[in-house]
Design an enzyme around this catalytic site. Structure first.
Site, PDB file in Angstrom:
ATOM      1  N   CYS A   1       0.865  -1.059   0.091  1.00 26.97           N
ATOM      2  CA  CYS A   1       0.381   0.504   0.059  1.00 26.97           C
ATOM      3  C   CYS A   1       1.017   1.049   0.048  1.00 26.97           C
ATOM      4  O   CYS A   1       1.892   1.545   1.209  1.00 26.97           O
ATOM      5  CB  CYS A   1      -0.944  -0.070   0.779  1.00 26.97           C
ATOM      6  SG  CYS A   1      -1.704   1.526   1.144  1.00 26.97           S
TER       7      CYS A   1
ATOM      8  N   CYS B   1       0.032   4.430   2.620  1.00 28.15           N
ATOM      9  CA  CYS B   1       0.017   3.689   3.982  1.00 28.15           C
ATOM     10  C   CYS B   1       1.300   3.499   4.378  1.00 28.15           C
ATOM     11  O   CYS B   1       2.236   3.738   5.680  1.00 28.15           O
ATOM     12  CB  CYS B   1      -0.666   2.064   4.206  1.00 28.15           C
ATOM     13  SG  CYS B   1      -2.127   1.985   3.622  1.00 28.15           S
ATOM     14  N   ASP B   2       2.099   3.015   3.155  1.00 28.17           N
ATOM     15  CA  ASP B   2       3.875   3.088   3.453  1.00 28.17           C
ATOM     16  C   ASP B   2       4.751   4.231   2.811  1.00 28.17           C
ATOM     17  O   ASP B   2       6.117   3.819   2.822  1.00 28.17           O
ATOM     18  CB  ASP B   2       3.554   0.683   3.015  1.00 28.17           C
ATOM     19  CG  ASP B   2       3.573   0.399   3.486  1.00 28.17           C
ATOM     20  OD1 ASP B   2       2.878   1.213   5.260  1.00 28.17           O
ATOM     21  OD2 ASP B   2       3.303  -0.485   3.312  1.00 28.17           O
TER      22      ASP B   2
END
Length: 154
Positions: free
Chosen positions: A133, A136-137
Site C-alpha cells: 500500500c 499506507c507505507d
C-alpha cells in the site's frame, strides 16, 4: 431464545468485523464474530508497523489487532473459529452453515471477510520491506529508491 440465534452474525474478524462487533454490542445486540483463521485481526496482524492509526503511532499490526479483539471481548462479543460454507436467506433472517458444527441463525449478517494481497512470484517477494500500500507505507521509503509493480484497479 436458542443459543445459536443472534441479532448479528459477523463473518470476518479484521478491523471492519471487530468494529462492527463493538458497535453491535454497544447497541445491546447479541453478536457473534466468525473467523476461519487461527488468529483474529485480519491482514493488519501481518503489518510490521502501523504509523497512521490515530493515537497509536508506530504500533505493530499484531498488537493493534489484539487491542481491537480485546475491546470487542470486553463488551461481550462472542467469537467462533469456524469456516463459513454458505449463507441462506430465510423468512426470519439468515442461516449460516459452517463446515463444522450446527447452523447459526441471525436477523442480520455483516460480511467483512476481507481480502488478501496478490504476491509477486519472484525471489525476495515475501521479504520484509515489500509493501502493498503506497498510501499506507510510502512515508517509510522517503528519499529511497523504490519500484512500484502493479497498481490494483487504478
Amino acid at each position: 431464545m436458542c443459543e445459536n440465534v443472534y441479532d448479528m452474525i459477523i463473518v470476518g474478524s479484521g478491523p471492519a468485523g471487530l468494529t462492527a462487533g463493538i458497535y453491535g454490542k454497544r447497541a445491546g445486540l447479541k453478536v457473534v464474530i466468525l473467523e476461519s483463521g487461527f488468529i483474529q485481526g485480519g491482514q493488519i496482524v501481518n503489518t510490521y508497523e502501523v504509523d497512521n492509526y490515530p493515537g497509536l503511532p508506530g504500533i505493530d499490526g499484531y498488537t493493534l489487532g489484539e487491542k481491537f479483539r480485546e475491546h470487542a471481548e470486553q463488551l461481550g462479543a462472542k467469537f467462533e473459529n469456524v469456516e463459513v460454507d454458505h449463507i441462506k436467506q430465510t423468512a426470519e433472517g439468515f442461516t449460516v452453515f459452517c463446515k463444522e458444527g450446527e447452523p447459526l441463525q441471525s436477523r442480520t449478517i455483516l460480511c467483512a471477510s476481507g481480502t488478501s494481497y496478490r504476491r509477486l512470484d519472484v525471489p525476495g517477494g515475501t521479504l520484509q520491506g515489500v509493501s502493498y500500500c503506497a498510501t499506507c507505507d510510502g512515508a517509510f521509503y522517503k528519499d529511497k529508491t523504490v519500484a512500484v509493480i502493479g497498481g490494483g484497479d487504478t
